[in-house]
Design an enzyme around this catalytic site. Structure first.
Site, PDB file in Angstrom:
ATOM      1  N   TYR A  54      28.764  34.556  53.310  1.00 38.86           N
ATOM      2  CA  TYR A  54      29.690  35.228  54.292  1.00 38.86           C
ATOM      3  C   TYR A  54      30.323  34.146  55.142  1.00 38.86           C
ATOM      4  O   TYR A  54      31.293  34.210  55.575  1.00 38.86           O
ATOM      5  CB  TYR A  54      29.432  36.427  54.588  1.00 38.86           C
ATOM      6  N   HIS A  78      18.648  46.811  45.347  1.00 38.26           N
ATOM      7  CA  HIS A  78      19.598  46.316  46.486  1.00 38.26           C
ATOM      8  C   HIS A  78      19.322  47.397  47.488  1.00 38.26           C
ATOM      9  O   HIS A  78      20.208  48.146  47.930  1.00 38.26           O
ATOM     10  CB  HIS A  78      21.076  46.470  46.029  1.00 38.26           C
ATOM     11  N   ASN A  99      24.940  34.413  47.815  1.00 38.21           N
ATOM     12  CA  ASN A  99      25.597  35.551  48.602  1.00 38.21           C
ATOM     13  C   ASN A  99      26.208  34.535  49.880  1.00 38.21           C
ATOM     14  O   ASN A  99      25.318  34.090  50.412  1.00 38.21           O
ATOM     15  CB  ASN A  99      25.037  36.649  48.942  1.00 38.21           C
ATOM     16  N   GLU A 146      19.068  39.537  48.198  1.00 35.65           N
ATOM     17  CA  GLU A 146      18.676  39.364  49.530  1.00 35.65           C
ATOM     18  C   GLU A 146      17.333  39.696  50.005  1.00 35.65           C
ATOM     19  O   GLU A 146      17.294  40.473  50.967  1.00 35.65           O
ATOM     20  CB  GLU A 146      19.861  39.871  50.220  1.00 35.65           C
ATOM     21  N   ARG A 153      29.140  43.649  38.694  1.00 34.80           N
ATOM     22  CA  ARG A 153      27.721  43.508  39.473  1.00 34.80           C
ATOM     23  C   ARG A 153      27.675  44.709  40.082  1.00 34.80           C
ATOM     24  O   ARG A 153      28.236  45.091  41.147  1.00 34.80           O
ATOM     25  CB  ARG A 153      27.748  42.239  40.341  1.00 34.80           C
TER      26      ARG A 153
HETATM   27  C1  GBH Z   1      25.428  41.872  51.904  1.00 32.42           C
HETATM   28  O1  GBH Z   1      24.445  41.134  52.976  1.00 32.42           O
HETATM   29  C2  GBH Z   1      25.028  42.614  51.214  1.00 32.42           C
HETATM   30  O2  GBH Z   1      24.411  42.097  50.111  1.00 32.42           O
HETATM   31  C3  GBH Z   1      25.830  43.764  50.909  1.00 32.42           C
HETATM   32  O3  GBH Z   1      25.525  45.037  50.446  1.00 32.42           O
HETATM   33  C4  GBH Z   1      26.845  44.075  52.176  1.00 32.42           C
HETATM   34  O4  GBH Z   1      27.651  45.155  51.877  1.00 32.42           O
HETATM   35  C5  GBH Z   1      27.782  42.876  52.320  1.00 32.42           C
HETATM   36  O5  GBH Z   1      26.687  41.846  52.686  1.00 32.42           O
HETATM   37  C6  GBH Z   1      28.337  42.867  53.719  1.00 32.42           C
HETATM   38  O6  GBH Z   1      27.531  42.931  54.696  1.00 32.42           O
HETATM   39  O7  GBH Z   1      24.919  37.194  62.027  1.00 32.42           O
HETATM   40  O8  GBH Z   1      26.793  35.989  61.813  1.00 32.42           O
HETATM   41  O9  GBH Z   1      24.772  34.702  61.492  1.00 32.42           O
HETATM   42  C7  GBH Z   1      24.956  40.126  53.872  1.00 32.42           C
HETATM   43  C8  GBH Z   1      23.940  40.083  54.752  1.00 32.42           C
HETATM   44  C9  GBH Z   1      25.402  38.826  56.308  1.00 32.42           C
HETATM   45  C10 GBH Z   1      23.156  38.539  56.419  1.00 32.42           C
HETATM   46  C11 GBH Z   1      25.561  37.543  57.119  1.00 32.42           C
HETATM   47  C12 GBH Z   1      23.352  37.192  57.478  1.00 32.42           C
HETATM   48  C13 GBH Z   1      24.524  36.193  59.250  1.00 32.42           C
HETATM   49  C14 GBH Z   1      25.997  36.608  59.956  1.00 32.42           C
HETATM   50  N1  GBH Z   1      24.308  38.603  55.631  1.00 32.42           N
HETATM   51  N2  GBH Z   1      24.502  37.359  58.086  1.00 32.42           N
HETATM   52  S1  GBH Z   1      25.645  35.931  61.370  1.00 32.42           S
END
Ligand code: GBH
Length: 442
Positions: A297, A124, A295, A169, A81
């Protein structure tokens, strides 16, 4: 502990796609051979990026792309991707940048030769600065400019792309970029976020029509970021705060895409925070999706707050990544199961999942066992959701290699491959080796 696919998992089926992901601005470099973007401008604004860095060189992928593709191949993944840089394929006057276009055509040919499916993200975050000068995503015209760009790209790439994602996103573009201003273009104001979001969603819908025409054989959809919202306590006020945050951050995007309407909270927005919705927009936005990219995290925890309605609570410091994000794999199962309950979902791909860890080489080796554990628990979480009926078709590790982590610069490393930015040497971390072994054993 080895990285493994959970027992009796449908992920063992060879049709389940495992891949790695990157994005253009974060890896490509050679910024002088394309249009300047909002991220170039933002990086050169003092104080915007923690280490004062920029994307001028990044991983110099434009020089090293052939080696990078063989690296991807060596991992045994079935898909890659990546994103296309709008300003690298089109010039300011709308004409094609032939060299830039050729780069992506060569990349696609090389992937095809190696039997690696191309998952192409069309946007992106790297909006050409020229469009920002006309208002960027606050200007409805940008959605039509995107439609034109997608038309050119999807004609040129004919037959070479397994999957197109229109946007990556949009919440990040709209909220981080135009409402709180911590991402490019650095604009802040509550009156802007939802206006930008609407134009992004409109751009998505217009692009879907183009893709349906030019590339009906590919899987066409969108990638959203989700963070399941939890209440900080069992107090009703906190529970309500978490629910409200969930409507703003998660449902604001998925609901119009699937159901053609914004969440009911739209009625409570003050008039100047409202998006400019024209007749017909919501039907365009609700174009049929071949897939939804998710996505994931971390989760988010909220408490009530008098001034702001809800406030993000910082996680306890023991189980967080280098980004300060809590490691919470259960959130991924819950997210997928809840989405599947609330919406008629198309097939789902986990288009990003990964962690920034503090890994520096020790005697040339990067033993990132925390990252291995992160992948293990999150693959198990995906499997749990699949066993409860969620139709997940693939999983992409973020990221193939360390890269430019936006406002965090180069200090945060998400790669399963280590990048030495002095020499541009790539070194497989333990997590990359284990990802490879996991796929080999499948
Ligand atoms: C992605 O964004 C992007 O697509 C990518 O380019 C980037 O490198 C990757 O993630 C890593 O950052 O503040 O604890 O509530 C992720 C963006 C991450 C936004 C988590 C919201 C909330 C975490 N998101 N965030 S918190």
């Amino acid at each position: 502990k080895q990285l493994t696919i959970p027992d009796n998992s449908m992920m063992n089926d060879w049709q389940f796609i495992f891949g790695v992901a990157t994005s253009a601005f974060q890896i490509e470099g050679q910024s002088s051979t394309r249009q300047s973007t909002i991220w170039d401008t933002f990086c050169h604004t003092s104080g915007a990026i923690v280490d004062g860095s920029n994307g001028d060189v990044a991983c110099d992928h434009l020089t090293h792309w052939r080696d990078d593709v063989s690296l991807i191949d060596s991992l045994g993944v079935g898909a890659y991707r990546f994103s296309v840089s709008w300003g690298r394929v089109l010039n300011h006057d709308g004409s094609v940048n032939t060299k830039g276009m050729q780069f992506y055509l060569d990349l696609l040919t090389e992937l095809e030769k190696r039997n690696i499916k191309a998952f192409v993200t069309l946007y992106h975050w790297d909006l050409p600065q020229a469009l920002e000068n006309n208002g960027g995503w606050l200007n409805r015209e940008t959605a039509f400019a995107f439609e034109q760009y997608v038309d050119v790209v999807s004609k040129a790439f004919k037959g070479k792309v397994y999957s197109y994602a229109t946007l990556n996103e949009p919440w990040c573009s709209a909220y981080l970029g135009y409402e709180i201003g911590i991402h490019a273009p650095g604009i802040s104001g509550k009156q802007y976020g939802k206006k930008a979001a609407h134009h992004l969603l409109l751009a998505h819908g217009l692009a879907m029509q183009v893709l349906q025409k030019n590339s009906p054989e590919s899987q066409n959809g969108i990638v959203l970021n989700f963070s399941p919202c939890f209440a900080a306590s069992t107090n009703q006020a906190d529970i309500d705060a978490a629910k409200l945050a969930d409507q703003h951050f998660n449902h604001w995007y998925i609901k119009p895409l699937i159901e053609g309407k914004y969440p009911d909270i739209i009625d409570a927005l003050s008039p100047d925070h409202q998006p400019d919705i024209k007749v017909g927009d919501m039907d365009i936005i609700a174009a049929n999706l071949d897939f939804l990219g998710v996505n994931y995290y971390s989760r988010s925890v909220y408490r009530s707050c008098e001034q702001d309605e809800f406030k993000l609570v910082a996680p306890a410091t023991f189980s967080v990544t280098q980004m300060g994000w809590e490691i919470y794999p259960q959130g991924l199962s819950k997210l997928l199961i809840d989405l599947n309950k609330h919406y008629t979902l198309p097939p789902v791909y986990i288009t990003e999942n990964g962690a920034a860890m503090n890994d520096e080489p020790i005697q040339g080796k990067i033993i990132d066992l925390d990252r291995v554990a992160y992948f293990n628990t999150h693959l198990a979480a995906v499997d749990t959701a699949m066993k409860q009926g969620v139709d997940v078709r693939g999983y992409f590790a973020w990221s193939l290699m360390d890269n430019f982590e936006w406002a965090e610069g180069y200090e945060k490393r998400f790669g399963i491959v280590y990048v030495d930015y002095q020499t541009q040497q790539r070194t497989l971390k333990e997590s990359a080796k284990q990802y490879r072994n996991m796929l080999l054993n499948r």
